[in-house]
Design a protein around this motif. Structure first.
Motif, PDB file in Angstrom:
ATOM      1  N   LEU A 181     -29.390  50.640  14.678  1.00  0.00           N
ATOM      2  CA  LEU A 181     -28.383  50.619  13.611  1.00  0.00           C
ATOM      3  C   LEU A 181     -27.056  50.048  14.090  1.00  0.00           C
ATOM      4  CD1 LEU A 181     -29.038  54.151  12.046  1.00  0.00           C
ATOM      5  CD2 LEU A 181     -29.864  51.938  11.207  1.00  0.00           C
TER       6      LEU A 181
ATOM      7  N   SER B  71     -25.400  47.255  14.704  1.00  0.00           N
ATOM      8  CA  SER B  71     -25.488  45.806  14.485  1.00  0.00           C
ATOM      9  C   SER B  71     -24.157  45.206  14.067  1.00  0.00           C
ATOM     10  CB  SER B  71     -26.539  45.514  13.406  1.00  0.00           C
ATOM     11  OG  SER B  71     -26.230  46.219  12.212  1.00  0.00           O
TER      12      SER B  71
ATOM     13  N   ASP C 249     -13.796  47.689  -4.233  1.00  0.00           N
ATOM     14  CA  ASP C 249     -14.263  48.876  -3.511  1.00  0.00           C
ATOM     15  C   ASP C 249     -13.097  49.841  -3.336  1.00  0.00           C
ATOM     16  OD1 ASP C 249     -16.150  49.300  -0.412  1.00  0.00           O
ATOM     17  OD2 ASP C 249     -15.293  50.753  -1.783  1.00  0.00           O
TER      18      ASP C 249
ATOM     19  N   LYS D 119     -25.944  57.129  11.736  1.00  0.00           N
ATOM     20  CA  LYS D 119     -26.819  57.049  10.553  1.00  0.00           C
ATOM     21  C   LYS D 119     -26.000  57.119   9.274  1.00  0.00           C
ATOM     22  CE  LYS D 119     -30.842  59.158  12.842  1.00  0.00           C
ATOM     23  NZ  LYS D 119     -31.668  60.381  12.971  1.00  0.00           N
ATOM     24  N   TRP D 120     -25.004  57.994   9.252  1.00  0.00           N
ATOM     25  CA  TRP D 120     -24.139  58.135   8.075  1.00  0.00           C
ATOM     26  C   TRP D 120     -23.404  56.828   7.787  1.00  0.00           C
ATOM     27  CZ3 TRP D 120     -18.834  57.649   7.494  1.00  0.00           C
ATOM     28  CH2 TRP D 120     -18.293  58.124   6.288  1.00  0.00           C
ATOM     29  N   ARG D 121     -22.874  56.202   8.842  1.00  0.00           N
ATOM     30  CA  ARG D 121     -22.149  54.954   8.663  1.00  0.00           C
ATOM     31  C   ARG D 121     -23.058  53.848   8.125  1.00  0.00           C
ATOM     32  NH1 ARG D 121     -19.481  52.791  13.993  1.00  0.00           N
ATOM     33  NH2 ARG D 121     -21.679  52.539  14.529  1.00  0.00           N
ATOM     34  N   ALA D 122     -24.287  53.796   8.657  1.00  0.00           N
ATOM     35  CA  ALA D 122     -25.252  52.794   8.163  1.00  0.00           C
ATOM     36  C   ALA D 122     -25.535  52.998   6.675  1.00  0.00           C
ATOM     37  CB  ALA D 122     -26.538  52.858   8.975  1.00  0.00           C
ATOM     38  N   GLU D 123     -25.663  54.261   6.281  1.00  0.00           N
ATOM     39  CA  GLU D 123     -25.906  54.556   4.855  1.00  0.00           C
ATOM     40  C   GLU D 123     -24.717  54.139   3.997  1.00  0.00           C
ATOM     41  OE1 GLU D 123     -26.679  58.709   4.913  1.00  0.00           O
ATOM     42  OE2 GLU D 123     -28.680  58.496   5.859  1.00  0.00           O
ATOM     43  N   GLN D 124     -23.505  54.372   4.511  1.00  0.00           N
ATOM     44  CA  GLN D 124     -22.298  53.998   3.758  1.00  0.00           C
ATOM     45  C   GLN D 124     -22.214  52.472   3.605  1.00  0.00           C
ATOM     46  OE1 GLN D 124     -20.055  56.365   2.397  1.00  0.00           O
ATOM     47  NE2 GLN D 124     -21.829  57.587   3.000  1.00  0.00           N
ATOM     48  N   ARG D 125     -22.582  51.757   4.655  1.00  0.00           N
ATOM     49  CA  ARG D 125     -22.552  50.292   4.592  1.00  0.00           C
ATOM     50  C   ARG D 125     -23.570  49.783   3.576  1.00  0.00           C
ATOM     51  NH1 ARG D 125     -22.239  49.077  11.124  1.00  0.00           N
ATOM     52  NH2 ARG D 125     -19.962  49.251  11.332  1.00  0.00           N
ATOM     53  N   GLN D 126     -24.762  50.410   3.565  1.00  0.00           N
ATOM     54  CA  GLN D 126     -25.796  49.997   2.615  1.00  0.00           C
ATOM     55  C   GLN D 126     -25.354  50.264   1.186  1.00  0.00           C
ATOM     56  OE1 GLN D 126     -29.526  51.915   3.775  1.00  0.00           O
ATOM     57  NE2 GLN D 126     -30.367  49.917   4.290  1.00  0.00           N
ATOM     58  N   ALA D 127     -24.725  51.427   0.975  1.00  0.00           N
ATOM     59  CA  ALA D 127     -24.277  51.800  -0.362  1.00  0.00           C
ATOM     60  C   ALA D 127     -23.191  50.860  -0.854  1.00  0.00           C
ATOM     61  CB  ALA D 127     -23.746  53.235  -0.342  1.00  0.00           C
TER      62      ALA D 127
END
Length: 369
Positions: free
Chosen positions: A117, A119, A312, A361-369
Motif C-alpha cells: 500500500l 505507493s 473535496d 490501511k486507513w490512509r489507502a481507504e481514504q485515498r480510494q474514497a
C-alpha cells in the motif's frame, strides 16, 4: 472446535500471495536487481561515495523485497507438505505445528500486504521526524521525550538507523523539540501515518497535588531530500544564525558557536541543527531538512489545489490523531482507525506496529474514497 480446512486455507494464502506478487511486479523487481547488480559490480563505483551508497542501498532493498515474496511462497509449499504428511500418518504433533505455521504465514502476508500500500511519490524515502511539545507545560515536554523514545525503540526493533539531528531541552524536564532522521526503505511511507497531534492523559508526576493532566505533542514527518530532487533555495531567501549548542554535550559540542538556525524568509520555516560537531556540518544538515520541508510544502500545495478543483471538502487528518490514557484507566487509541490497546507500557516501548499498519490501511481507504 472445528478442524481447520487446510486445503481451503492454503488456497486462500496462495490467492493473497498472487495479488501481492502482482502489485509488487516480481518480473520488474528481478530486472531492477539485475541492473543494480551490474552497477554495483562496476570497478569505479566507489569513486563517487554518495552514488555507491545509493546503488547498494537500492539493491539491498530490492533483494529484500524479492526475498520476502519468494520465501513466503516456499513456506506455503512447505505447509502443504507438512499437512499431507500429518494427515497420512495421522500425526497430531505435525497438525499442531501446521496450525502454528498457518497463523505465522497469515501474519507475514498481512504485513507484506501493508507494504504494497506504500505507493506514494515519496513513500520509499528516508524520513525526518520532528516532535514538538505542545500545550501542557512540563508534562508536554516530558511527553515529547516519551514519544522520541517510543520511535527510537521502534526503529531499534526493526533494525532501522536513527540519527538525532537536533534537540532542544526544556528547563525542568523533557524536550521542547527534537528532530531525527530514520534511514530505512519506505521509512517515510511507513512513519508518515504518525504525523499529527498526540494527546496524553495521566496523573502528572510534576504536580505535587497529584492532579490529572492533559498534554499534547505534535509529530511532523517529512521525506528526506535526494540529490535528484530539484529544490533550489536562493541564498537571498535564507537567514542563517549561529549560536552555542545547549544541553548535554561532550568535547567541543557546546563550547563553540557551532549550532545553526536557518530561516526560510518567504515561508517562515525555521530549522535548527546543533548535534554535529562543526558549524559546516550543522549548516549542511539544516539545508537538507529545509529542502525536505519545502519539497513537502510544494507537494501539499499542489494537492490542495487539486482538492479545491475537485470540490473535496474532507478534513485533513491531523489534530488529536491518537490518545494515550494512563489514568483513570490504561488505553492507547487511534482516533482515525479506531485501533486501541490496553498495553500502554508496551506502546511507549515502541510496540506500535499494529497502529502503523492500521494507519496505512486507513490512509489507502481514504485515498480510494
Amino acid at each position: 472446535m472445528a478442524a481447520t480446512d487446510f486445503p481451503a486455507e492454503i488456497r486462500a494464502l496462495r490467492a493473497t500471495l498472487e495479488s501481492i506478487e502482482a502489485v509488487t511486479d516480481v518480473p520488474a523487481l528481478k530486472r531492477t536487481i539485475a541492473e543494480l547488480s551490474e552497477e554495483a559490480s562496476a570497478p569505479d563505483l566507489w569513486d563517487d561515495t554518495d552514488k555507491a551508497q545509493a546503488v547498494t542501498s537500492k539493491l539491498s532493498h530490492a533483494q529484500s523485497s524479492l526475498e520476502r515474496v519468494t520465501s513466503l511462497a516456499e513456506r506455503i509449499d512447505d505447509l502443504e507438505v507438512l499437512v499431507e504428511l500429518g494427515e497420512d500418518e495421522e500425526d497430531p504433533e505435525s497438525m499442531a505445528e501446521a496450525e502454528k505455521e498457518l497463523v505465522k504465514i497469515r501474519k507475514a502476508l498481512d504485513s507484506l500486504e501493508v507494504v504494497t500500500l506504500l505507493s506514494g511519490e515519496y513513500d520509499e524515502r528516508d524520513a525526518v521526524i520532528t516532535i514538538r511539545a505542545g500545550a501542557g507545560g512540563v508534562d508536554a515536554a516530558d511527553f515529547a521525550e516519551m514519544l522520541l523514545r517510543m520511535y527510537t525503540r521502534l526503529a531499534e526493533r526493526r533494525g532501522w538507523d536513527v540519527k538525532v539531528l537536533d534537540t532542544s531541552y526544556a528547563e525542568e524536564a523533557g524536550l521542547k523539540s527534537a528532530t531525527f532522521e530514520v534511514k530505512a526503505p519506505y521509512a517515510f511511507g511507513t512513519l508518515s501515518v504518525e504525523a499529527g497531534t498526540h494527546r496524553l492523559v495521566r496523573i502528572s508526576p510534576f504536580d505535587n497535588q497529584g492532579r490529572r493532566q492533559t498534554s499534547f505533542a505534535a509529530v511532523e514527518v517529512i521525506p528526506l531530500i535526494e540529490t535528484t530532487d530539484t529544490i533550489e533555495i536562493p541564498e537571498s531567501e535564507l537567514k542563517i544564525d549561529v549560536f552555542r549548542s545547549s544541553g548535554p554535550g561532550g568535547q567541543s559540542v557546546n563550547t563553540t558557536d557551532s549550532a545553526v538556525r536557518m530561516t526560510h524568509i518567504p515561508t517562515g520555516i525555521v530549522v535548527s541543527m546543533q548535534n554535529e560537531k562543526s558549524q559546516i556540518q550543522n549548516r549542511a544538515a539544516a539545508l537538507r531538512v529545509m529542502q525536505s520541508r519545502l519539497l513537502l510544502l510544494k507537494k501539499e500545495q499542489e494537492n490542495k489545489e487539486k482538492k479545491e478543483l475537485a470540490g473535496d471538502v474532507k478534513a485533513s487528518w491531523g489534530d488529536q490523531m491518537r490518545s494515550y490514557v494512563l489514568h483513570p484507566y490504561q488505553m492507547v487509541k487511534d482516533l482515525r482507525t479506531g485501533h486501541e490497546v490496553g498495553t500502554t507500557a508496551a506502546v511507549f516501548d515502541g510496540n506500535i506496529d499494529d497502529f502503523i499498519d492500521a494507519g496505512i490501511k486507513w490512509r489507502a481507504e481514504q485515498r480510494q474514497a
